[in-house]
Write a protein that holds these residues in place. Sequence first.
Motif, PDB file in Angstrom:
ATOM      1  N   LYS A   2      33.515  69.355 -76.620  1.00 29.45           N
ATOM      2  CA  LYS A   2      34.878  69.476 -77.119  1.00 29.45           C
ATOM      3  C   LYS A   2      34.793  69.712 -78.614  1.00 29.45           C
ATOM      4  N   GLN A   3      35.514  70.709 -79.107  1.00 26.81           N
ATOM      5  CA  GLN A   3      35.511  71.046 -80.528  1.00 26.81           C
ATOM      6  C   GLN A   3      36.944  71.052 -81.030  1.00 26.81           C
ATOM      7  N   ILE A   4      37.165  70.474 -82.223  1.00 27.09           N
ATOM      8  CA  ILE A   4      38.492  70.496 -82.833  1.00 27.09           C
ATOM      9  C   ILE A   4      38.350  70.940 -84.285  1.00 27.09           C
ATOM     10  N   ASP A   5      39.450  71.429 -84.857  1.00 30.07           N
ATOM     11  CA  ASP A   5      39.486  71.811 -86.263  1.00 30.07           C
ATOM     12  C   ASP A   5      40.184  70.686 -87.027  1.00 30.07           C
ATOM     13  N   VAL A   6      39.461  70.022 -87.909  1.00 32.48           N
ATOM     14  CA  VAL A   6      40.035  68.907 -88.667  1.00 32.48           C
ATOM     15  C   VAL A   6      40.482  69.321 -90.060  1.00 32.48           C
ATOM     16  N   SER A   7      40.256  70.583 -90.436  1.00 30.08           N
ATOM     17  CA  SER A   7      40.549  71.005 -91.807  1.00 30.08           C
ATOM     18  C   SER A   7      42.032  70.885 -92.150  1.00 30.08           C
ATOM     19  N   GLY A   8      42.912  70.992 -91.180  1.00 25.16           N
ATOM     20  CA  GLY A   8      44.342  70.915 -91.458  1.00 25.16           C
ATOM     21  C   GLY A   8      44.954  69.543 -91.260  1.00 25.16           C
ATOM     22  N   LEU A   9      44.152  68.573 -90.850  1.00 22.41           N
ATOM     23  CA  LEU A   9      44.692  67.234 -90.601  1.00 22.41           C
ATOM     24  C   LEU A   9      44.940  66.492 -91.900  1.00 22.41           C
ATOM     25  N   GLU A  10      46.039  65.783 -91.952  1.00 21.65           N
ATOM     26  CA  GLU A  10      46.328  64.893 -93.069  1.00 21.65           C
ATOM     27  C   GLU A  10      45.541  63.607 -92.851  1.00 21.65           C
ATOM     28  N   THR A  11      45.308  62.846 -93.923  1.00 24.53           N
ATOM     29  CA  THR A  11      44.540  61.608 -93.825  1.00 24.53           C
ATOM     30  C   THR A  11      45.121  60.681 -92.761  1.00 24.53           C
ATOM     31  N   GLY A  12      46.421  60.509 -92.734  1.00 24.35           N
ATOM     32  CA  GLY A  12      47.053  59.607 -91.775  1.00 24.35           C
ATOM     33  C   GLY A  12      46.887  60.030 -90.337  1.00 24.35           C
ATOM     34  N   GLU A  13      46.683  61.327 -90.095  1.00 23.67           N
ATOM     35  CA  GLU A  13      46.490  61.811 -88.737  1.00 23.67           C
ATOM     36  C   GLU A  13      45.062  61.586 -88.258  1.00 23.67           C
ATOM     37  N   MET A  14      44.148  61.433 -89.190  1.00 26.76           N
ATOM     38  CA  MET A  14      42.741  61.367 -88.832  1.00 26.76           C
ATOM     39  C   MET A  14      42.289  59.913 -88.758  1.00 26.76           C
ATOM     40  N   ASN A  15      42.717  59.225 -87.726  1.00 30.84           N
ATOM     41  CA  ASN A  15      42.290  57.848 -87.518  1.00 30.84           C
ATOM     42  C   ASN A  15      41.558  57.750 -86.193  1.00 30.84           C
ATOM     43  N   SER A  16      41.031  56.584 -85.896  1.00 31.55           N
ATOM     44  CA  SER A  16      40.166  56.462 -84.717  1.00 31.55           C
ATOM     45  C   SER A  16      40.868  56.863 -83.424  1.00 31.55           C
ATOM     46  N   ALA A  17      42.126  56.517 -83.270  1.00 29.64           N
ATOM     47  CA  ALA A  17      42.803  56.843 -82.017  1.00 29.64           C
ATOM     48  C   ALA A  17      43.052  58.338 -81.885  1.00 29.64           C
ATOM     49  N   ASP A  26      35.408  58.524 -75.755  1.00 29.20           N
ATOM     50  CA  ASP A  26      35.722  57.194 -75.258  1.00 29.20           C
ATOM     51  C   ASP A  26      34.844  56.104 -75.848  1.00 29.20           C
ATOM     52  N   ASP A  27      33.718  56.461 -76.466  1.00 29.20           N
ATOM     53  CA  ASP A  27      32.718  55.469 -76.800  1.00 29.20           C
ATOM     54  C   ASP A  27      32.507  55.215 -78.286  1.00 29.20           C
ATOM     55  N   PHE A  28      33.205  55.941 -79.168  1.00 26.86           N
ATOM     56  CA  PHE A  28      33.053  55.683 -80.592  1.00 26.86           C
ATOM     57  C   PHE A  28      34.394  55.820 -81.302  1.00 26.86           C
ATOM     58  N   HIS A  48      33.349  42.701 -87.234  1.00 28.95           N
ATOM     59  CA  HIS A  48      33.567  43.028 -85.835  1.00 28.95           C
ATOM     60  C   HIS A  48      32.382  42.426 -85.078  1.00 28.95           C
ATOM     61  N   LEU A  49      32.639  41.464 -84.219  1.00 25.92           N
ATOM     62  CA  LEU A  49      31.544  40.841 -83.478  1.00 25.92           C
ATOM     63  C   LEU A  49      31.052  41.725 -82.348  1.00 25.92           C
ATOM     64  N   ASP A  50      31.840  42.736 -81.985  1.00 32.63           N
ATOM     65  CA  ASP A  50      31.499  43.587 -80.854  1.00 32.63           C
ATOM     66  C   ASP A  50      31.406  45.067 -81.233  1.00 32.63           C
ATOM     67  N   GLN A  51      31.246  45.373 -82.520  1.00 27.78           N
ATOM     68  CA  GLN A  51      31.172  46.775 -82.947  1.00 27.78           C
ATOM     69  C   GLN A  51      30.324  46.891 -84.203  1.00 27.78           C
ATOM     70  N   GLU A  52      29.431  47.875 -84.243  1.00 36.12           N
ATOM     71  CA  GLU A  52      28.736  48.178 -85.481  1.00 36.12           C
ATOM     72  C   GLU A  52      29.498  49.292 -86.182  1.00 36.12           C
ATOM     73  N   GLU A  53      29.429  49.302 -87.517  1.00 30.75           N
ATOM     74  CA  GLU A  53      30.149  50.297 -88.298  1.00 30.75           C
ATOM     75  C   GLU A  53      29.205  50.979 -89.279  1.00 30.75           C
ATOM     76  N   ALA A  54      29.439  52.274 -89.476  1.00 28.24           N
ATOM     77  CA  ALA A  54      28.701  53.026 -90.481  1.00 28.24           C
ATOM     78  C   ALA A  54      29.701  53.827 -91.301  1.00 28.24           C
ATOM     79  N   PRO A 111      30.981  50.139 -80.041  1.00 36.41           N
ATOM     80  CA  PRO A 111      31.847  50.950 -79.207  1.00 36.41           C
ATOM     81  C   PRO A 111      33.204  51.186 -79.864  1.00 36.41           C
ATOM     82  N   GLN A 112      33.994  52.086 -79.273  1.00 38.47           N
ATOM     83  CA  GLN A 112      35.263  52.477 -79.873  1.00 38.47           C
ATOM     84  C   GLN A 112      36.233  51.312 -80.017  1.00 38.47           C
ATOM     85  N   GLU A 113      36.460  50.594 -78.962  1.00 36.50           N
ATOM     86  CA  GLU A 113      37.425  49.490 -78.985  1.00 36.50           C
ATOM     87  C   GLU A 113      36.751  48.219 -79.470  1.00 36.50           C
ATOM     88  N   SER A 114      37.214  47.708 -80.580  1.00 39.59           N
ATOM     89  CA  SER A 114      36.726  46.423 -81.078  1.00 39.59           C
ATOM     90  C   SER A 114      37.824  45.404 -80.851  1.00 39.59           C
TER      91      SER A 114
END
Length: 154
Positions: A2-17, A26-28, A48-54, A111-114
């Motif tokens: 799956k490929q998407i174009d993120v160049s036009g997204l505003e900061t508020g639109e580009m969140n984990s969900a 589904d997994d990150f 997050h006790l159930d998620q690693e972050e980078a 994983p995605q859901e913490s």
Amino acid sequence: MKQIDVSGLETGEMNSASVADKLEADDFALNYYVLDPGEEFTGGLHAHLDQEEAFYILEGEATFEYADGPTADTETTTVDEGAMVRFPPGEFQQGRNDSDETVRALALGAPQESSDIRVAAPCRACGDSEYLAFVPTDEGPMMECPECGESFEA
């Protein structure tokens, strides 16, 4: 694939969900941040006790505090443009922009859901806990004391 174009997204639109949904992932988790001087990635030292972050710093320089526990002494590190930092599950951390320039960064979590998030703050009701548990509810995010069960607005 799956490929998407993120160049036009505003900061508020580009969140984990929304990014995960657009990628059909589904997994990150993926968050995109633009921090002005003095701004933070989140509202305080947390783990997050159930998620690693980078965090990958795309532009600027970010400062991170981290600690082994909610009342442990914090250490500080600076992460430069083009560099990454990783926090394992259970490590308390907080990132911010201490510079005079804008910081742009990607935050990735797996994983995605913490659902087991701890905030380094004592209970205002009983004072017996060193941290509060973050609890999402239909009414909005809440903090709950693991000792006395008292809830507070996040």
